[in-house]
Design an enzyme around this catalytic site. Sequence first.
Site, mmCIF file in Angstrom:
data_model
loop_
_atom_site.group_PDB
_atom_site.id
_atom_site.type_symbol
_atom_site.label_atom_id
_atom_site.label_comp_id
_atom_site.label_asym_id
_atom_site.label_seq_id
_atom_site.Cartn_x
_atom_site.Cartn_y
_atom_site.Cartn_z
ATOM 1 N N HIS A 80 0.814 -1.217 0.000
ATOM 2 C CA HIS A 80 0.000 0.000 0.000
ATOM 3 C C HIS A 80 0.848 1.268 0.000
ATOM 4 O O HIS A 80 0.492 2.252 -0.649
ATOM 5 C CB HIS A 80 -1.004 -0.029 1.169
ATOM 6 C CG HIS A 80 -2.072 -1.066 0.965
ATOM 7 N ND1 HIS A 80 -2.264 -2.128 1.815
ATOM 8 C CD2 HIS A 80 -2.987 -1.220 -0.031
ATOM 9 C CE1 HIS A 80 -3.264 -2.886 1.363
ATOM 10 N NE2 HIS A 80 -3.714 -2.358 0.247
ATOM 11 N N ASP A 139 -5.963 -0.618 -7.660
ATOM 12 C CA ASP A 139 -5.578 -1.550 -6.585
ATOM 13 C C ASP A 139 -6.431 -2.808 -6.760
ATOM 14 O O ASP A 139 -7.307 -3.093 -5.954
ATOM 15 C CB ASP A 139 -5.854 -0.834 -5.246
ATOM 16 C CG ASP A 139 -5.472 -1.659 -4.031
ATOM 17 O OD1 ASP A 139 -4.917 -2.753 -4.201
ATOM 18 O OD2 ASP A 139 -5.744 -1.191 -2.911
#
Length: 300
Positions: A79, A173
């Site tokens: 992340h 993502d």
Amino acid sequence: MLRTIASLSLIATSLIAEQPRFLETLYDSWGQSLGISEEIVRHKSDQQDLILFQNPMFGRVLALDGVIQLTEADEAIYHEMMVHVPLLSHDNPKSVLVIGGGDGGSLREIVKHPQIERIVLVDIDQSVITFSKEYLPKLSDKAFEDPRITIAIADGAKFVAECKDTFDVIICDSTDPIGPGEVLFTSEFYGDCKKLLTKHGIFVNQNGVPFLQQDELTKTLNNRKPHFKNVGFYTATVPTYVGGPMAFGWASDKKYRVAESVLHQRMEKLKTKDFFYYTPAVHKAAFVLPNYMLKVIEGK
Ligand code: AG3
């Protein structure tokens, strides 16, 4: 001696067999397996099969359609690199679109950037958001409550095709290009994302583990080149995305070469300056690729 080895391996097999295990199904002839010390959720949504379990080494683990999406132990690597590399490269990002990322890990990193005014997250599966909020609270760390965020439950490809807003950064993502994630690797999708980006806009995505998923590099290049002037990759090693470093795809019209000193200055303005993996030096080094990737990229 041989006997001892044989009996040792038998013991290992029987010990493994005693504990329930999750066997990742991403590759046909090889894969990782993780012990399940507690099964937390098993859910079949309209879109995908979700499993959340506890592993003694990696903490809570989320898998979709048999593929590990994150573990509490190593998710920060993914992340941080997914978010801070584009956001700190851009001169003045104000708006971000996240496609996928229902677990909230990318949101947690984005909200650390005080200059960001507008964040839109589009996930196809409400259940990922619901279960992550409930059983993986550290992932989003209350980011879902940030007033700058709007959530949409929709197919990311349809959303970008119809969206009329613009964004400085788009972060895809997603899962791998299997099942609902497949459309997020097509030329049409990249073209639609390009239309939503502002002039100096940056698009990044998770682009698989090139040692095992070489074709993702080639396909990505071919599908992006018609839409963007600069198409490339950077990498990070995420232990549970096994098989070597993971590639992140990068696409922009502007050529970005941000000095390490500038990245340091920009990092100073963030809410958190101490990361698990990200540093400006790691940022720069992540764009240095091993020869086996360069050969694929250069078509050698
Ligand atoms: N999504 C990326 C998972 C990639 C797994 N693929 C692989 N190992 N090749 C993660 C979502 C986390 N927000």
